[in-house]
Design a protein around this motif. Structure first.
Motif, PDB file in Angstrom:
ATOM      1  N   GLN A   6      -5.688 -17.595  46.937  1.00 19.06           N
ATOM      2  CA  GLN A   6      -4.995 -18.538  46.062  1.00 19.06           C
ATOM      3  C   GLN A   6      -5.971 -19.555  45.478  1.00 19.06           C
ATOM      4  N   GLN A  35      -9.631 -19.569  37.120  1.00 16.31           N
ATOM      5  CA  GLN A  35      -8.973 -20.120  35.933  1.00 16.31           C
ATOM      6  C   GLN A  35      -9.666 -21.402  35.473  1.00 16.31           C
ATOM      7  N   GLY A  83      -7.424 -19.941  41.519  1.00 22.10           N
ATOM      8  CA  GLY A  83      -7.410 -21.213  40.795  1.00 22.10           C
ATOM      9  C   GLY A  83      -8.786 -21.589  40.278  1.00 22.10           C
ATOM     10  N   ALA A  99      -4.939 -29.164  39.013  1.00 25.94           N
ATOM     11  CA  ALA A  99      -5.048 -28.496  40.314  1.00 25.94           C
ATOM     12  C   ALA A  99      -6.286 -28.972  41.052  1.00 25.94           C
ATOM     13  N   GLU A 124      -3.776 -27.754  33.374  1.00 21.12           N
ATOM     14  CA  GLU A 124      -3.322 -27.297  34.681  1.00 21.12           C
ATOM     15  C   GLU A 124      -4.488 -27.082  35.641  1.00 21.12           C
ATOM     16  N   ALA A 125      -5.614 -26.572  35.112  1.00 22.28           N
ATOM     17  CA  ALA A 125      -6.774 -26.335  35.965  1.00 22.28           C
ATOM     18  C   ALA A 125      -7.334 -27.656  36.495  1.00 22.28           C
TER      19      ALA A 125
END
Length: 243
Positions: free
Chosen positions: A202, A209, A206, A125, A121-122
């Motif tokens: 936000q 993470q 991210g 993104a 997911e990182a």
């Protein structure tokens, strides 16, 4: 090579109804349309674009995001394919962990870690942020377009110094919610905003993470001290209200 819509659908494994929808939203329009018959025709360029769409769909990107990425003036197909390859490798590794976890679960073992999808997911993104038409990317392109090699080196040194300060804070017994750690998070955010793009909470969350989940970032940050990346991630989580 020109194929009518049904031929193109059979060749790509995508339904005619889906192709109609892709045309409707502008994601994949036919190469041409016969005005007298209304028949849609697709060519090799259509096929290449469909290939890119299917790669992104396999990685669970939304149709809206795929459209934004493929329409971006900054889109680099070669680099994007490398991003896709890395994402697919991460996805493959996760599936392999889950398959192995089934055997462990049968034996009564705790296999919750197998469900961790943080790295995928990182990186996903990061790829979307990098290749999509986001405000952050536009700001990044505008601010860094004139940077010299020396400027990049200086900025890398400044960022590395900030990471080193986090390591010192951690080694001195600091905790993520301490005043010192939180001030360092603010310094990090200010550095990014000043030199790259507006680092919203936000985006900052991210990044935190990603620092902890992505091996590339984690190994580079942890050279200062093992656990530094995780410490920064936790400190950013506190700063951003654990978003």
């Amino acid at each position: 090579m020109n194929m009518r819509i049904r031929e193109f659908a059979e060749f790509t494994g995508v339904s005619v109804r889906t192709l109609h929808y892709y045309d409707e939203i502008g994601l994949l329009v036919p190469a041409c349309v016969d005005r007298s018959t209304g028949y849609r025709y697709y060519d090799e360029t259509s096929l290449l674009r469909m290939q890119e769409i299917l790669f992104y769909r396999e990685l669970d990107f939304s149709l809206k995001r795929i459209g934004e990425i493929l329409s971006s003036p900054n889109y680099d197909k070669s680099k994007a394919l490398n991003e896709q390859k890395h994402l697919l490798i991460l996805k493959k590794e996760r599936l392999e962990r889950l398959i192995s976890a089934i055997d462990g679960a049968v034996k009564g073992e705790n296999v919750m870690k197998a469900f961790d999808n943080g790295a995928f997911e990182a990186y996903k993104a990061e790829a979307q942020e990098k290749w999509g038409r986001t405000d952050a990317y536009r700001q990044y392109a505008e601010k860094t377009g004139h940077y010299s090699g020396q400027k990049w080196n200086d900025l890398a040194g400044e960022m590395d110094h900030i990471m080193a300060e986090f390591a010192v804070c951690m080694k001195n017994g600091g905790v993520p919610d301490s005043a010192e750690a939180q001030e360092l998070v603010n310094t990090l955010r200010s550095h990014i905003t000043e030199h790259y793009y507006n680092c919203t909470e936000q985006i900052l969350a991210g990044l935190g993470q990603m620092y902890a989940a992505d091996e590339r970032f984690r190994s580079n940050i942890d050279k200062h001290a093992d656990g530094t990346a995780a410490f920064i991630c936790a400190a950013i989580g506190v700063y951003c209200g654990n978003k």
